[in-house]
Design a protein around this motif. Structure first.
Motif, PDB file in Angstrom:
ATOM      1  N   ASN A 214       0.807  -1.225   0.000  1.00 41.02           N
ATOM      2  CA  ASN A 214       0.000   0.000   0.000  1.00 41.02           C
ATOM      3  C   ASN A 214       0.836   1.269   0.000  1.00 41.02           C
ATOM      4  O   ASN A 214       0.374   2.316  -0.459  1.00 41.02           O
ATOM      5  N   SER A 215       2.063   1.191   0.513  1.00 39.35           N
ATOM      6  CA  SER A 215       2.900   2.391   0.549  1.00 39.35           C
ATOM      7  C   SER A 215       3.192   2.904  -0.855  1.00 39.35           C
ATOM      8  O   SER A 215       3.409   4.104  -1.061  1.00 39.35           O
ATOM      9  N   ILE A 216       3.191   2.009  -1.828  1.00 39.70           N
ATOM     10  CA  ILE A 216       3.373   2.404  -3.231  1.00 39.70           C
ATOM     11  C   ILE A 216       2.026   2.461  -3.945  1.00 39.70           C
ATOM     12  O   ILE A 216       1.718   3.432  -4.641  1.00 39.70           O
ATOM     13  N   TYR A 217       1.212   1.426  -3.757  1.00 38.39           N
ATOM     14  CA  TYR A 217      -0.070   1.353  -4.457  1.00 38.39           C
ATOM     15  C   TYR A 217      -0.965   2.566  -4.180  1.00 38.39           C
ATOM     16  O   TYR A 217      -1.501   3.186  -5.101  1.00 38.39           O
ATOM     17  N   GLN A 218      -1.126   2.928  -2.915  1.00 34.59           N
ATOM     18  CA  GLN A 218      -2.048   4.017  -2.610  1.00 34.59           C
ATOM     19  C   GLN A 218      -1.488   5.374  -3.007  1.00 34.59           C
ATOM     20  O   GLN A 218      -2.249   6.306  -3.275  1.00 34.59           O
ATOM     21  N   LEU A 219      -0.182   5.484  -3.088  1.00 32.62           N
ATOM     22  CA  LEU A 219       0.407   6.717  -3.619  1.00 32.62           C
ATOM     23  C   LEU A 219       0.109   6.836  -5.109  1.00 32.62           C
ATOM     24  O   LEU A 219      -0.230   7.918  -5.608  1.00 32.62           O
ATOM     25  N   VAL A 220       0.218   5.717  -5.836  1.00 37.46           N
ATOM     26  CA  VAL A 220      -0.121   5.713  -7.264  1.00 37.46           C
ATOM     27  C   VAL A 220      -1.620   6.001  -7.446  1.00 37.46           C
ATOM     28  O   VAL A 220      -2.018   6.682  -8.397  1.00 37.46           O
ATOM     29  N   HIS A 221      -2.429   5.499  -6.543  1.00 38.57           N
ATOM     30  CA  HIS A 221      -3.874   5.766  -6.581  1.00 38.57           C
ATOM     31  C   HIS A 221      -4.147   7.257  -6.454  1.00 38.57           C
ATOM     32  O   HIS A 221      -4.975   7.824  -7.188  1.00 38.57           O
ATOM     33  N   ILE A 222      -3.454   7.930  -5.550  1.00 41.09           N
ATOM     34  CA  ILE A 222      -3.586   9.389  -5.397  1.00 41.09           C
ATOM     35  C   ILE A 222      -3.153  10.081  -6.685  1.00 41.09           C
ATOM     36  O   ILE A 222      -3.813  11.003  -7.171  1.00 41.09           O
ATOM     37  N   TYR A 223      -2.038   9.628  -7.242  1.00 41.50           N
ATOM     38  CA  TYR A 223      -1.501  10.178  -8.499  1.00 41.50           C
ATOM     39  C   TYR A 223      -2.522  10.048  -9.623  1.00 41.50           C
ATOM     40  O   TYR A 223      -2.792  11.003 -10.367  1.00 41.50           O
ATOM     41  N   PHE A 227      -4.820  13.103 -11.832  1.00 43.54           N
ATOM     42  CA  PHE A 227      -4.907  13.285 -13.282  1.00 43.54           C
ATOM     43  C   PHE A 227      -6.312  13.002 -13.813  1.00 43.54           C
ATOM     44  O   PHE A 227      -6.643  13.414 -14.923  1.00 43.54           O
ATOM     45  N   GLU A 228      -7.115  12.300 -13.054  1.00 47.47           N
ATOM     46  CA  GLU A 228      -8.466  11.954 -13.515  1.00 47.47           C
ATOM     47  C   GLU A 228      -9.501  12.870 -12.871  1.00 47.47           C
ATOM     48  O   GLU A 228      -9.543  14.044 -13.166  1.00 47.47           O
ATOM     49  N   GLU A 229     -10.338  12.341 -11.980  1.00 43.49           N
ATOM     50  CA  GLU A 229     -11.414  13.126 -11.401  1.00 43.49           C
ATOM     51  C   GLU A 229     -10.914  14.213 -10.457  1.00 43.49           C
ATOM     52  O   GLU A 229     -11.428  15.329 -10.420  1.00 43.49           O
ATOM     53  N   GLY A 230      -9.918  13.881  -9.668  1.00 45.50           N
ATOM     54  CA  GLY A 230      -9.461  14.763  -8.603  1.00 45.50           C
ATOM     55  C   GLY A 230      -9.266  13.935  -7.345  1.00 45.50           C
ATOM     56  O   GLY A 230      -9.816  12.847  -7.214  1.00 45.50           O
ATOM     57  N   VAL A 231      -8.486  14.453  -6.424  1.00 41.05           N
ATOM     58  CA  VAL A 231      -8.179  13.704  -5.201  1.00 41.05           C
ATOM     59  C   VAL A 231      -8.628  14.508  -3.988  1.00 41.05           C
ATOM     60  O   VAL A 231      -8.575  15.735  -3.991  1.00 41.05           O
ATOM     61  N   LEU A 320      -0.374  20.804  -4.400  1.00 41.31           N
ATOM     62  CA  LEU A 320      -1.241  19.637  -4.239  1.00 41.31           C
ATOM     63  C   LEU A 320      -2.374  19.938  -3.268  1.00 41.31           C
ATOM     64  O   LEU A 320      -3.539  19.583  -3.526  1.00 41.31           O
ATOM     65  N   LEU A 321      -2.071  20.601  -2.164  1.00 42.97           N
ATOM     66  CA  LEU A 321      -3.097  20.916  -1.174  1.00 42.97           C
ATOM     67  C   LEU A 321      -4.146  21.866  -1.747  1.00 42.97           C
ATOM     68  O   LEU A 321      -5.344  21.716  -1.468  1.00 42.97           O
ATOM     69  N   SER A 322      -3.716  22.813  -2.568  1.00 50.22           N
ATOM     70  CA  SER A 322      -4.679  23.733  -3.185  1.00 50.22           C
ATOM     71  C   SER A 322      -5.616  22.991  -4.128  1.00 50.22           C
ATOM     72  O   SER A 322      -6.813  23.294  -4.196  1.00 50.22           O
ATOM     73  N   GLU A 323      -5.083  21.987  -4.846  1.00 51.22           N
ATOM     74  CA  GLU A 323      -5.916  21.164  -5.729  1.00 51.22           C
ATOM     75  C   GLU A 323      -6.926  20.358  -4.918  1.00 51.22           C
ATOM     76  O   GLU A 323      -8.096  20.244  -5.284  1.00 51.22           O
ATOM     77  N   ILE A 324      -6.479  19.817  -3.805  1.00 54.61           N
ATOM     78  CA  ILE A 324      -7.350  19.006  -2.950  1.00 54.61           C
ATOM     79  C   ILE A 324      -8.483  19.854  -2.371  1.00 54.61           C
ATOM     80  O   ILE A 324      -9.653  19.458  -2.397  1.00 54.61           O
ATOM     81  N   MET A 325      -8.136  21.027  -1.858  1.00 54.10           N
ATOM     82  CA  MET A 325      -9.139  21.873  -1.212  1.00 54.10           C
ATOM     83  C   MET A 325     -10.102  22.469  -2.228  1.00 54.10           C
ATOM     84  O   MET A 325     -11.269  22.735  -1.914  1.00 54.10           O
ATOM     85  N   LEU A 326      -9.636  22.672  -3.445  1.00 55.95           N
ATOM     86  CA  LEU A 326     -10.498  23.218  -4.494  1.00 55.95           C
ATOM     87  C   LEU A 326     -11.457  22.180  -5.046  1.00 55.95           C
ATOM     88  O   LEU A 326     -12.663  22.438  -5.205  1.00 55.95           O
ATOM     89  N   ALA A 327     -10.956  20.989  -5.314  1.00 57.71           N
ATOM     90  CA  ALA A 327     -11.744  19.977  -6.020  1.00 57.71           C
ATOM     91  C   ALA A 327     -12.587  19.105  -5.102  1.00 57.71           C
ATOM     92  O   ALA A 327     -13.649  18.622  -5.492  1.00 57.71           O
ATOM     93  N   GLY A 328     -12.138  18.844  -3.888  1.00 55.73           N
ATOM     94  CA  GLY A 328     -12.887  17.979  -2.985  1.00 55.73           C
ATOM     95  C   GLY A 328     -12.784  16.515  -3.372  1.00 55.73           C
ATOM     96  O   GLY A 328     -12.016  16.127  -4.263  1.00 55.73           O
ATOM     97  N   ASN A 329     -13.555  15.673  -2.694  1.00 54.69           N
ATOM     98  CA  ASN A 329     -13.487  14.230  -2.901  1.00 54.69           C
ATOM     99  C   ASN A 329     -13.815  13.854  -4.343  1.00 54.69           C
ATOM    100  O   ASN A 329     -14.880  14.185  -4.862  1.00 54.69           O
ATOM    101  N   PHE A 330     -12.882  13.171  -5.003  1.00 59.35           N
ATOM    102  CA  PHE A 330     -13.019  12.762  -6.413  1.00 59.35           C
ATOM    103  C   PHE A 330     -13.318  13.938  -7.345  1.00 59.35           C
ATOM    104  O   PHE A 330     -13.916  13.770  -8.412  1.00 59.35           O
ATOM    105  N   GLY A 331     -12.906  15.131  -6.936  1.00 63.01           N
ATOM    106  CA  GLY A 331     -13.077  16.302  -7.797  1.00 63.01           C
ATOM    107  C   GLY A 331     -14.508  16.720  -8.047  1.00 63.01           C
ATOM    108  O   GLY A 331     -14.793  17.444  -9.003  1.00 63.01           O
ATOM    109  N   LYS A 332     -15.424  16.309  -7.178  1.00 63.40           N
ATOM    110  CA  LYS A 332     -16.852  16.592  -7.390  1.00 63.40           C
ATOM    111  C   LYS A 332     -17.186  18.077  -7.291  1.00 63.40           C
ATOM    112  O   LYS A 332     -18.238  18.502  -7.752  1.00 63.40           O
TER     113      LYS A 332
END
Length: 388
Positions: A214-223, A227-231, A320-332
């Motif tokens: 998970n230390s690699i897998y979940q980081l790739v999931h965030i990545y 690039f897709e919906e948002g994190v 990254l934090l600005s993207e997270i706070m702007l887009a919300g969960n899955f970029g909704k």
């Protein structure tokens, strides 16, 4: 307001005892909305429960929070039960399985927080007990869809396919855990997944990956979601607890020293130390993202230094934090996307390409390959290259 939001989350996970000041009713309403945006209502409620009485929210906000917490608890109970059912079905039909992210993350959460994580769907990594082959998994998924009369709705993707195994919970059967658009780095990534993917542990009656995986897998999931919906922060909190658990596991090995590259787990597989994780992340060109994530984990959750796998990068972390706070969960909540309901295929291609261009300055190795991979993926699906 973000500072108070972060403080509440820190109270929830035990890194703070109280907020720096009392909040007004309007501030509590705004805080509640931010928690909803990041899919952290249940976790934040655990923080509210730990606050001193004089800092508690007004009754109407608290009552709504209590309801949300109960909904989260019932959803987690349902998802845990359904994960067991999915794994039992796959086992009966000749497949090994492992629940990815989602409910598997509960194994790392503190006991008082397990029921409060916002649950989603079920992601299960699946591979045949006899022989290997993505084709066999896809054909199995299609056979289930055909038996339920929804074969025309099945969409096979490079790393997963939606399978209508349950009536009340969506199920994604993963052909691969995750992917990178860059073919050279993706090849390296799949080799890491192949090596560690079958080293699973049991939780709540179903198999889950190890924390080193998970230390690699979940980081790739965030990545991938960046690039897709948002994190959102929900994914970052999951990763926070992955690293916390990993650190504790490494400390249990009495013979572990900082100079060692690897040590063995109960499966006789090499388990990467912090230094080895850093090496693999650099080989995958994920070290910049990881450094940004470390900054977010410290800023938002006040993660202790010893849990970090890389030195935080303030500049990349702030982006990254600005993207997270702007887009919300899955970029909704990302208004930059426009109207997705009436989006044409061409508009979708342009929108995603524009997003990749926007990220070139930060993650060029993935951003420049992402449009190329999308074109390849279209051919892969159109001509059913998974059959080969």
């Amino acid at each position: 307001m973000n500072g108070l939001f972060f403080e509440l989350l820190q109270v929830a996970i035990g890194n703070r005892k109280s907020l720096t000041r009392q909040l007004s009713d309007d501030e509590w309403a705004s805080l509640y909305s931010e928690c909803e945006k990041q899919a952290l209502l249940g976790v934040a409620f655990a923080g509210v429960e730990r606050l001193p009485k004089e800092q508690c929210p007004p009754f109407d906000v608290l009552a709504e929070w209590v309801h949300d917490a109960q909904v989260a608890k019932e959803r987690n109970e349902l998802l845990n039960k359904r994960c067991c059912e999915v794994c039992e079905i796959l086992d009966r039909d000749g497949f090994n399985s492992c629940i990815l992210k989602g409910q598997s993350n509960l194994a790392n959460y503190p006991e008082y927080l397990k029921d409060y994580r916002t649950a989603g769907d079920i992601d299960v990594l699946c591979w045949p007990k006899k022989g290997k082959g993505i084709r066999k998994v896809v054909e199995y998924a299609k056979s289930i869809a055909k038996s339920k009369g929804v074969l025309d709705r099945i969409e096979v993707r490079y790393h997963h396919v939606d399978v209508p195994m349950l009536d009340d919970v969506p199920v994604e059967v993963h052909l691969r855990p995750m992917l990178l658009s860059n073919p050279f780095f993706n090849s390296r990534l799949q080799k890491i997944f192949a090596y560690y993917g079958d080293s699973t542990t049991c939780f709540e009656g179903f198999n889950i990956p190890t924390n080193i995986f998970n230390s690699i897998y979940q980081l790739v999931h965030i990545y991938h979601h960046l690039f897709e919906e948002g994190v959102g922060l929900r994914q970052l909190l999951d990763y926070y607890f992955v690293l916390c658990s990993l650190f504790m596991e490494q400390r249990k090995h009495a013979n572990y020293t900082s100079s060692m590259a690897m040590f063995e787990d109960g499966f006789k597989k090499s388990v990467m130390s912090k230094e080895q994780i850093q090496y693999q992340l650099k080989r995958l060109h994920l070290d910049r993202l990881a450094a940004a994530v470390m900054y977010v984990l410290q800023t938002v959750f006040d993660m202790p230094d010893e849990y970090l796998i890389l030195e935080p990068d303030k500049k990349e972390g702030e982006f990254l934090l600005s993207e997270i706070m702007l887009a919300g969960n899955f970029g909704k909540y990302d208004k930059r996307k426009g109207d997705l309901l009436n989006e044409s295929p061409l508009h979708k291609f342009v929108r995603k390409s524009h997003n990749s261009i926007r990220l070139v300055a930060h993650y060029p190795h993935e951003a420049l390959w992402e449009p190329i991979f999308r074109l390849y993926h279209w051919f892969w699906r159109k001509f059913e290259l998974w059959r080969w």
